[in-house]
Design an enzyme around this catalytic site. Structure first.
Site, PDB file in Angstrom:
ATOM      1  N   THR A  19       0.864  -1.188   0.000  1.00 13.81           N
ATOM      2  CA  THR A  19       0.000   0.000   0.000  1.00 13.81           C
ATOM      3  C   THR A  19       0.899   1.237   0.000  1.00 13.81           C
ATOM      4  O   THR A  19       1.992   1.225   0.581  1.00 13.81           O
ATOM      5  CB  THR A  19      -0.949   0.036   1.223  1.00 13.81           C
ATOM      6  OG1 THR A  19      -0.182   0.284   2.407  1.00 13.81           O
ATOM      7  CG2 THR A  19      -1.731  -1.265   1.384  1.00 13.81           C
ATOM      8  N   GLY A  20       0.450   2.286  -0.681  1.00 12.50           N
ATOM      9  CA  GLY A  20       1.278   3.498  -0.776  1.00 12.50           C
ATOM     10  C   GLY A  20       2.529   3.233  -1.582  1.00 12.50           C
ATOM     11  O   GLY A  20       3.643   3.562  -1.171  1.00 12.50           O
ATOM     12  N   ALA A  21       2.336   2.635  -2.772  1.00  7.43           N
ATOM     13  CA  ALA A  21       3.492   2.218  -3.581  1.00  7.43           C
ATOM     14  C   ALA A  21       3.867   3.253  -4.638  1.00  7.43           C
ATOM     15  O   ALA A  21       4.767   3.010  -5.434  1.00  7.43           O
ATOM     16  CB  ALA A  21       3.182   0.876  -4.256  1.00  7.43           C
ATOM     17  N   SER A  22       3.202   4.413  -4.630  1.00  6.49           N
ATOM     18  CA  SER A  22       3.458   5.365  -5.716  1.00  6.49           C
ATOM     19  C   SER A  22       4.651   6.280  -5.448  1.00  6.49           C
ATOM     20  O   SER A  22       5.042   7.051  -6.327  1.00  6.49           O
ATOM     21  CB  SER A  22       2.208   6.220  -5.969  1.00  6.49           C
ATOM     22  OG  SER A  22       1.902   6.948  -4.795  1.00  6.49           O
ATOM     23  N   SER A  23       5.214   6.246  -4.235  1.00  3.20           N
ATOM     24  CA  SER A  23       6.409   7.069  -3.986  1.00  3.20           C
ATOM     25  C   SER A  23       7.145   6.548  -2.758  1.00  3.20           C
ATOM     26  O   SER A  23       6.703   5.592  -2.118  1.00  3.20           O
ATOM     27  CB  SER A  23       6.031   8.543  -3.791  1.00  3.20           C
ATOM     28  OG  SER A  23       5.459   8.755  -2.524  1.00  3.20           O
ATOM     29  N   GLY A  24       8.281   7.181  -2.474  1.00  2.00           N
ATOM     30  CA  GLY A  24       9.020   6.918  -1.241  1.00  2.00           C
ATOM     31  C   GLY A  24       9.331   5.449  -0.981  1.00  2.00           C
ATOM     32  O   GLY A  24       9.791   4.723  -1.863  1.00  2.00           O
ATOM     33  N   ILE A  25       9.058   5.013   0.216  1.00  3.41           N
ATOM     34  CA  ILE A  25       9.446   3.676   0.676  1.00  3.41           C
ATOM     35  C   ILE A  25       8.722   2.590  -0.112  1.00  3.41           C
ATOM     36  O   ILE A  25       9.347   1.621  -0.576  1.00  3.41           O
ATOM     37  CB  ILE A  25       9.152   3.537   2.191  1.00  3.41           C
ATOM     38  CG1 ILE A  25      10.023   4.523   2.979  1.00  3.41           C
ATOM     39  CG2 ILE A  25       9.377   2.112   2.670  1.00  3.41           C
ATOM     40  CD1 ILE A  25       9.616   4.728   4.433  1.00  3.41           C
ATOM     41  N   GLY A  26       7.418   2.743  -0.308  1.00  2.00           N
ATOM     42  CA  GLY A  26       6.636   1.726  -1.025  1.00  2.00           C
ATOM     43  C   GLY A  26       7.162   1.510  -2.442  1.00  2.00           C
ATOM     44  O   GLY A  26       7.296   0.369  -2.899  1.00  2.00           O
ATOM     45  N   TYR A  53      -0.095  12.824  13.700  1.00  2.00           N
ATOM     46  CA  TYR A  53       0.675  11.729  13.098  1.00  2.00           C
ATOM     47  C   TYR A  53       1.028  10.672  14.141  1.00  2.00           C
ATOM     48  O   TYR A  53       0.770   9.477  13.962  1.00  2.00           O
ATOM     49  CB  TYR A  53       1.944  12.305  12.464  1.00  2.00           C
ATOM     50  CG  TYR A  53       2.855  11.269  11.829  1.00  2.00           C
ATOM     51  CD1 TYR A  53       2.442  10.550  10.712  1.00  2.00           C
ATOM     52  CD2 TYR A  53       4.130  11.020  12.353  1.00  2.00           C
ATOM     53  CE1 TYR A  53       3.282   9.600  10.121  1.00  2.00           C
ATOM     54  CE2 TYR A  53       4.971  10.078  11.765  1.00  2.00           C
ATOM     55  CZ  TYR A  53       4.546   9.371  10.656  1.00  2.00           C
ATOM     56  OH  TYR A  53       5.372   8.437  10.080  1.00  2.00           O
TER      57      TYR A  53
HETATM   58  N1  LIG Z   1       9.584   9.480   5.708  1.00  2.00           N
HETATM   59  C1  LIG Z   1       9.792   9.292   6.994  1.00  2.00           C
HETATM   60  O1  LIG Z   1      10.581   9.991   7.652  1.00  2.00           O
HETATM   61  C2  LIG Z   1       9.082   8.160   7.703  1.00  2.00           C
HETATM   62  C3  LIG Z   1       9.535   7.794   8.981  1.00  2.00           C
HETATM   63  C4  LIG Z   1       8.877   6.768   9.662  1.00  2.00           C
HETATM   64  C5  LIG Z   1       7.821   6.105   9.068  1.00  2.00           C
HETATM   65  N2  LIG Z   1       7.390   6.477   7.824  1.00  2.00           N
HETATM   66  C6  LIG Z   1       6.242   5.780   7.262  1.00  2.00           C
HETATM   67  O2  LIG Z   1       6.575   5.274   5.987  1.00  2.00           O
HETATM   68  C7  LIG Z   1       5.385   5.106   5.224  1.00  2.00           C
HETATM   69  C8  LIG Z   1       5.648   5.579   3.799  1.00  2.00           C
HETATM   70  O3  LIG Z   1       5.909   6.958   3.804  1.00  2.00           O
HETATM   71  P1  LIG Z   1       6.991   7.656   2.846  1.00  2.00           P
HETATM   72  O4  LIG Z   1       7.989   8.297   3.733  1.00  2.00           O
HETATM   73  O5  LIG Z   1       7.436   6.720   1.800  1.00  2.00           O
HETATM   74  O6  LIG Z   1       6.107   8.848   2.267  1.00  2.00           O
HETATM   75  P2  LIG Z   1       5.498   9.148   0.829  1.00  2.00           P
HETATM   76  O7  LIG Z   1       6.556   9.139  -0.206  1.00  2.00           O
HETATM   77  O8  LIG Z   1       4.689  10.382   1.026  1.00  2.00           O
HETATM   78  O9  LIG Z   1       4.535   7.900   0.558  1.00  2.00           O
HETATM   79  C9  LIG Z   1       3.255   7.796   1.088  1.00  2.00           C
HETATM   80  C10 LIG Z   1       2.494   6.820   0.223  1.00  2.00           C
HETATM   81  O10 LIG Z   1       1.188   6.649   0.795  1.00  2.00           O
HETATM   82  C11 LIG Z   1       0.233   6.809  -0.239  1.00  2.00           C
HETATM   83  N3  LIG Z   1      -1.008   7.332   0.308  1.00  2.00           N
HETATM   84  C12 LIG Z   1      -1.173   8.432   1.090  1.00  2.00           C
HETATM   85  N4  LIG Z   1      -2.467   8.635   1.341  1.00  2.00           N
HETATM   86  C13 LIG Z   1      -3.142   7.633   0.710  1.00  2.00           C
HETATM   87  C14 LIG Z   1      -4.529   7.310   0.590  1.00  2.00           C
HETATM   88  N5  LIG Z   1      -5.468   8.073   1.163  1.00  2.00           N
HETATM   89  N6  LIG Z   1      -4.880   6.225  -0.120  1.00  2.00           N
HETATM   90  C15 LIG Z   1      -3.920   5.459  -0.723  1.00  2.00           C
HETATM   91  N7  LIG Z   1      -2.611   5.714  -0.646  1.00  2.00           N
HETATM   92  C16 LIG Z   1      -2.220   6.802   0.061  1.00  2.00           C
HETATM   93  C17 LIG Z   1       0.867   7.805  -1.213  1.00  2.00           C
HETATM   94  O11 LIG Z   1       0.353   7.652  -2.523  1.00  2.00           O
HETATM   95  P3  LIG Z   1      -0.688   8.626  -3.254  1.00  2.00           P
HETATM   96  O12 LIG Z   1      -0.366  10.013  -2.840  1.00  2.00           O
HETATM   97  O13 LIG Z   1      -0.457   8.350  -4.719  1.00  2.00           O
HETATM   98  O14 LIG Z   1      -2.005   8.145  -2.790  1.00  2.00           O
HETATM   99  C18 LIG Z   1       2.325   7.331  -1.194  1.00  2.00           C
HETATM  100  O15 LIG Z   1       2.496   6.278  -2.101  1.00  2.00           O
HETATM  101  C19 LIG Z   1       4.289   5.889   5.970  1.00  2.00           C
HETATM  102  O16 LIG Z   1       3.427   4.989   6.604  1.00  2.00           O
HETATM  103  C20 LIG Z   1       5.067   6.698   7.001  1.00  2.00           C
HETATM  104  O17 LIG Z   1       4.304   6.934   8.165  1.00  2.00           O
HETATM  105  C21 LIG Z   1       7.999   7.467   7.135  1.00  2.00           C
END
Ligand SMILES: NC(=O)c1ccc[n+]([C@@H]2O[C@H](COP(=O)([O-])OP(=O)(O)OC[C@H]3O[C@@H](n4cnc5c(N)ncnc54)[C@H](OP(=O)(O)O)[C@@H]3O)[C@@H](O)[C@H]2O)c1
Length: 280
Positions: A34-41, A179
């Protein structure tokens, strides 16, 4: 490709994973991210691209998912993309129907979609929706998803990987109430049910992450120079957990961070009390 500075290399030690083991474990399996369109996913999807498995990628931005699918399908994995806002009941239900119709079920769920908000509580007084929208994607969406697909995971002796934050284990910091509360809620929920799940053959893994340099942290200017992991490094940790099936990952220094966070919170409370006493 992002490189680590010296301090980051010390904080985020390299992850060695055995690609052969990962391949043997995943070949023929279906992995939902889930959330595979950017970042970690997105990086987890690339990490699995050279394995003959089926990746199901879900997020709201279809074009981004399509680009990722095209890039991956030049390699070995097959990819299904699904555009859905997981906070929307109707879209979630259609997505669940799609998952239930998968011919081989599901083996691994990487619960990764998430939203972070950095806002002071005094700037949030007329923004109750910040709290409902973070709960909607960080807590209710993964709960709704898992309640529906647990029977499929049980059939395949599957695994749930929760992409969490070290904040769930530290004393909470200001400005991130929405958050932290929502990420902690899902962390506690999953830990609460993990023994029951294990008894039925489903394993759970929680990845407690520090700052990761993804689009999520870009709006927070103060984070730009702070040590942060790369999303490709995190992807390796997540993929390694697929064959080790360890209960959790956390950075080596977390215990020090926990002690420091308790000390700093107590110190902050003490100095606030002293300031307030002097004022009155
Ligand atoms: N970055 C950090 O510092 C950090 C630290 C600890 C934990 N995390 C966790 O890591 C995970 C991934 O985050 P990331 O850092 O990779 O950020 P990110 O690049 O913003 O990725 C977030 C992903 O979630 C998807 N998303 C958000 N809202 C959504 C919705 N309503 N329905 C479906 N998809 C949704 C986004 O895709 P769309 O916008 O295309 O829907 C995107 O693919 C999160 O759970 C975050 O809490 C991140």
């Amino acid at each position: 490709m992002q490189r680590y500075r010296f301090i980051e290399s010390c904080l985020f030690l390299p992850t060695y994973f055995n690609h052969k083991k990962l391949k043997a474990h995943l070949t023929g399996k279906t992995v939902l991210i889930t959330g595979a369109s950017s970042g970690i996913g997105e990086q987890v999807a690339y990490q699995l691209a050279s394995i003959s498995c089926h990746l199901v990628l879900v997020a709201r931005r279809r074009e981004k998912l399509l680009q990722i699918k095209n890039r991956i399908e030049t390699k070995s994995a097959t990819v299904s993309i699904y555009k859905a806002d997981l906070r929307n009941d109707h879209e979630m239900n259609e997505f669940l129907t799609f998952l239930h119709d998968l011919p081989n079920g599901l083996d691994i769920v990487v619960s990764n979609a998430g939203l972070s908000i950095n806002r002071s509580i005094y700037d949030s007084l007329d923004r109750y929706h910040d709290f409902t929208r973070t709960m909607a994607i960080n807590y209710f969406a993964p709960v709704q998803l898992l309640l529906s697909i647990l029977p499929i995971l049980k059939k395949n002796h599957g695994q749930i990987i929760n992409v969490s934050t070290i904040n769930a284990l530290l004393a909470p910091v200001p400005y991130f109430a929405a958050y932290q509360a929502s990420k902690s809620a899902f962390d506690v929920w999953l830990r609460s049910i993990s023994t029951e799940l294990r008894a039925e053959g489903i394993t759970t893994t929680t990845i407690y992450l520090p700052l990761v340099r993804t689009p999520m942290i870009q709006p927070t200017i103060s984070y730009q120079h702070m040590p942060a992991m790369t999303p490709s490094h995190v992807a390796k940790i997540i993929c390694k957990s697929m064959y080790t099936q360890k209960k959790k990952y956390q950075p080596w220094w977390l215990l020090i961070g926990q002690l420091a966070s308790v000390f700093l919170t107590s110190f902050g409370d003490f100095s606030n009390k002293t300031k307030n006493r002097k004022k009155s």
